[in-house]
Motif scaffolding. Structure first.
Motif, PDB file in Angstrom:
ATOM      1  N   LEU A   5       0.827  -1.209   0.000  1.00 12.88           N
ATOM      2  CA  LEU A   5       0.000   0.000   0.000  1.00 12.88           C
ATOM      3  C   LEU A   5       0.858   1.254   0.000  1.00 12.88           C
ATOM      4  N   LEU A   6       1.963   1.205   0.751  1.00 12.21           N
ATOM      5  CA  LEU A   6       2.866   2.357   0.782  1.00 12.21           C
ATOM      6  C   LEU A   6       3.494   2.601  -0.583  1.00 12.21           C
ATOM      7  N   ALA A   7       3.879   1.531  -1.268  1.00 14.69           N
ATOM      8  CA  ALA A   7       4.456   1.668  -2.609  1.00 14.69           C
ATOM      9  C   ALA A   7       3.441   2.242  -3.592  1.00 14.69           C
ATOM     10  N   LEU A   8       2.193   1.732  -3.514  1.00 13.59           N
ATOM     11  CA  LEU A   8       1.139   2.255  -4.401  1.00 13.59           C
ATOM     12  C   LEU A   8       0.862   3.724  -4.117  1.00 13.59           C
ATOM     13  N   ALA A   9       0.817   4.071  -2.842  1.00  9.90           N
ATOM     14  CA  ALA A   9       0.575   5.470  -2.474  1.00  9.90           C
ATOM     15  C   ALA A   9       1.711   6.365  -2.971  1.00  9.90           C
ATOM     16  N   SER A  10       2.928   5.858  -2.880  1.00 12.44           N
ATOM     17  CA  SER A  10       4.089   6.636  -3.350  1.00 12.44           C
ATOM     18  C   SER A  10       4.015   6.860  -4.862  1.00 12.44           C
ATOM     19  N   ILE A  11       3.635   5.799  -5.596  1.00 14.55           N
ATOM     20  CA  ILE A  11       3.512   5.921  -7.054  1.00 14.55           C
ATOM     21  C   ILE A  11       2.431   6.921  -7.421  1.00 14.55           C
ATOM     22  N   ILE A  12       1.278   6.815  -6.742  1.00 15.61           N
ATOM     23  CA  ILE A  12       0.173   7.724  -7.039  1.00 15.61           C
ATOM     24  C   ILE A  12       0.559   9.168  -6.719  1.00 15.61           C
ATOM     25  N   CYS A  13       1.205   9.380  -5.577  1.00 15.18           N
ATOM     26  CA  CYS A  13       1.633  10.736  -5.206  1.00 15.18           C
ATOM     27  C   CYS A  13       2.641  11.294  -6.217  1.00 15.18           C
ATOM     28  N   LEU A  15       2.928  10.442  -9.379  1.00 13.22           N
ATOM     29  CA  LEU A  15       2.217  10.763 -10.619  1.00 13.22           C
ATOM     30  C   LEU A  15       1.422  12.056 -10.481  1.00 13.22           C
ATOM     31  N   LEU A  16       0.797  12.264  -9.319  1.00  9.62           N
ATOM     32  CA  LEU A  16       0.030  13.491  -9.095  1.00  9.62           C
ATOM     33  C   LEU A  16       0.941  14.719  -9.085  1.00  9.62           C
ATOM     34  N   VAL A  17       2.104  14.581  -8.445  1.00 11.37           N
ATOM     35  CA  VAL A  17       3.064  15.692  -8.428  1.00 11.37           C
ATOM     36  C   VAL A  17       3.527  16.027  -9.850  1.00 11.37           C
ATOM     37  N   LEU A  18       3.833  14.970 -10.610  1.00  8.44           N
ATOM     38  CA  LEU A  18       4.251  15.185 -12.003  1.00  8.44           C
ATOM     39  C   LEU A  18       3.130  15.820 -12.816  1.00  8.44           C
ATOM     40  N   GLU A  19       1.902  15.342 -12.622  1.00  6.97           N
ATOM     41  CA  GLU A  19       0.762  15.862 -13.375  1.00  6.97           C
ATOM     42  C   GLU A  19       0.557  17.346 -13.092  1.00  6.97           C
ATOM     43  N   PHE A  20       0.473  17.706 -11.823  1.00  8.78           N
ATOM     44  CA  PHE A  20       0.202  19.108 -11.486  1.00  8.78           C
ATOM     45  C   PHE A  20       1.418  19.991 -11.771  1.00  8.78           C
ATOM     46  N   GLY A  21       2.619  19.417 -11.605  1.00 11.07           N
ATOM     47  CA  GLY A  21       3.810  20.191 -11.956  1.00 11.07           C
ATOM     48  C   GLY A  21       3.862  20.517 -13.437  1.00 11.07           C
ATOM     49  N   LEU A  22       3.528  19.519 -14.274  1.00 11.88           N
ATOM     50  CA  LEU A  22       3.507  19.750 -15.720  1.00 11.88           C
ATOM     51  C   LEU A  22       2.394  20.719 -16.117  1.00 11.88           C
ATOM     52  N   ARG A  23       1.258  20.633 -15.456  1.00 16.08           N
ATOM     53  CA  ARG A  23       0.161  21.548 -15.778  1.00 16.08           C
ATOM     54  C   ARG A  23       0.556  22.997 -15.527  1.00 16.08           C
ATOM     55  N   SER A 224      -4.806  14.992 -19.588  1.00 19.29           N
ATOM     56  CA  SER A 224      -3.661  14.799 -18.699  1.00 19.29           C
ATOM     57  C   SER A 224      -2.404  15.375 -19.325  1.00 19.29           C
ATOM     58  N   ALA A 225      -1.760  16.284 -18.606  1.00 25.84           N
ATOM     59  CA  ALA A 225      -0.497  16.849 -19.086  1.00 25.84           C
ATOM     60  C   ALA A 225       0.595  15.796 -19.115  1.00 25.84           C
TER      61      ALA A 225
END
Length: 401
Positions: A5-13, A15-23, A224-225
């Motif tokens: 669960l920690l690994a999945l949460a890290s991946i999701i976070c 991806l979200l950081v990359l998404e909003f950073g690129l936006r 998605s950016a």
């Protein structure tokens, strides 16, 4: 379970950081943040590709939209119903008439021509100016329908698919570079065309996995950016490299000149397409004229500006067709067109003695001054056809009255 669960949460976070950073950052460094607007062409079911009405980038157009909503190279759409006392001219061709610039090649970077810099714009202005000076109630529309990388067989398809519905009075084809200078009887314009949807559809037919990923990324890119950048910078280049197994493009086919081979090649390529267009004009009531487009390799070097001489030097280093071949074909074209009853005019020589203006941006694409000079070459013969067409239309109107 906690580690998973920690690994999945890290991946999701991440991806979200990359998404909003690129936006946030994407609009500042990208040539065009919107993946759809960044594409010059859309896939076309009959012609392979067509102009994207939304296309604009910082590099190519300085952020301007240069295609009309109905997919022509102009600002405003064209009314299907032709206005009264209007002579409608459709100008067909490829990248030279389109006004393509250069970017990321061996030539200096130049943006695409704006719509008020195109040869078609200058033709419309000149023809309407002369009609107004004569006190005529008639006006002329010159619609640029050129599409980058088109060959003559696509012009014939385009005419039947779309343009006839607009009731054109005159069709002009400004062409030459893409399929006039081939002397290989084995050349097949349909089977060897290797641009846009042709190789893509071959990959689709093979149920290719990379192609499926590319299509999936395109469908998600608008929302998605991160996916947009993945599609643009990873999947699309991989796909283009993957599908380069199609037949060799036209520049790579045999270029050794033989009179018999050239006549065989011409007859089944551009002669065939233009003969059909001319005969179609007899049926549908329009006049068809062919104009040979400019090529810097055919110009007299001493008449070129210093800038254009540097462009010529670059061209001669990279030109895949020997200039001697092009010159021999150039000299042969008038009699070839005459033999098949196709109206032909040579508009290929732009340079004049003591020219100081720059005409070319690369081997056949033009500066604003070069585009204006092309219009000057076309104008005399086209003006004659326009005045003839006006007289014919007036006689028809009188008979109907």
């Amino acid at each position: 379970m906690k580690n998973t669960l920690l690994a999945l949460a890290s991946i999701i976070c991440t991806l979200l950081v990359l998404e909003f950073g690129l936006r946030i950052a994407h609009p500042f460094f990208s040539k065009q943040p919107d993946p759809l607007q960044a594409e010059r062409h859309l896939y076309s079911p009959y012609r392979g590709h067509k102009l994207n009405p939304l296309f604009n980038t910082r590099n190519n157009t300085e952020g301007r939209v240069i295609h009309s909503p109905d997919g022509f190279r102009r600002d405003a759409p064209v009314a299907r119903q032709k206005p009264p006392k209007t002579i409608r001219i459709f100008a067909m061709g490829a990248s030279t008439l389109y006004g393509l610039g250069t970017w990321g090649s061996v030539y200096p970077n130049r943006r695409d021509l704006f719509n008020d810099e195109l040869a078609t714009f200058h033709l419309e202005q000149a023809l309407n100016g002369q009609l107004a000076s004569e006190g005529s109630a008639w006006r002329v529309e010159v619609v640029n329908t050129a599409v980058v990388a088109y060959q003559t067989f696509q012009q014939l398809v385009y005419l039947n698919e779309t343009l006839l519905a607009y009731a054109p009075d005159i069709i002009i084809s400004v062409e030459g570079h893409n399929d006039f200078y081939i002397a290989d009887p084995g050349f097949d314009p349909w089977g060897m065309y290797s641009y846009s949807s042709v190789p893509f559809l071959e990959a689709v037919n093979k149920r290719d996995f990379l192609t499926a990923l590319h299509v999936l990324s395109k469908s998600l890119a608008s929302g998605s950016a991160l996916v947009s950048q993945l599609e643009k910078r990873v999947l699309r280049p991989l796909l283009e490299q993957h599908i380069e197994t199609q037949p060799a493009p036209m520049e790579d086919v045999q270029t050794a000149y033989s009179e018999q081979h050239y006549l065989q090649t011409a007859r089944k390529t551009f002669v065939r397409a233009y003969w059909q267009m001319s005969r179609l004009g007899e049926l549908e009531g329009f006049r068809h004229l062919v104009y040979l487009q400019p090529e810097i390799a055919l110009e007299e070097p001493e008449q070129l500006s210093p800038h254009d001489r540097s462009i010529l030097e670059i061209t001669l280093k990279h030109l895949r067709r020997p200039p001697e071949l092009m010159q021999r074909i150039h000299e042969r074209l008038p009699s070839l067109f005459q033999a098949y009853g196709i109206a032909f005019h040579d508009a290929s020589k732009l340079a004049r003695p003591n020219d100081v203006g720059d005409l070319y941006v690369d081997y056949c694409h033009l500066t604003p001054q070069g585009s204006k000079r092309l219009a000057e070459n076309i104008l005399p013969s086209l003006r004659k056809e326009v005045w003839t067409r006006i007289a014919e239309r007036e006689r028809q109107d009188q008979l109907q009255e």
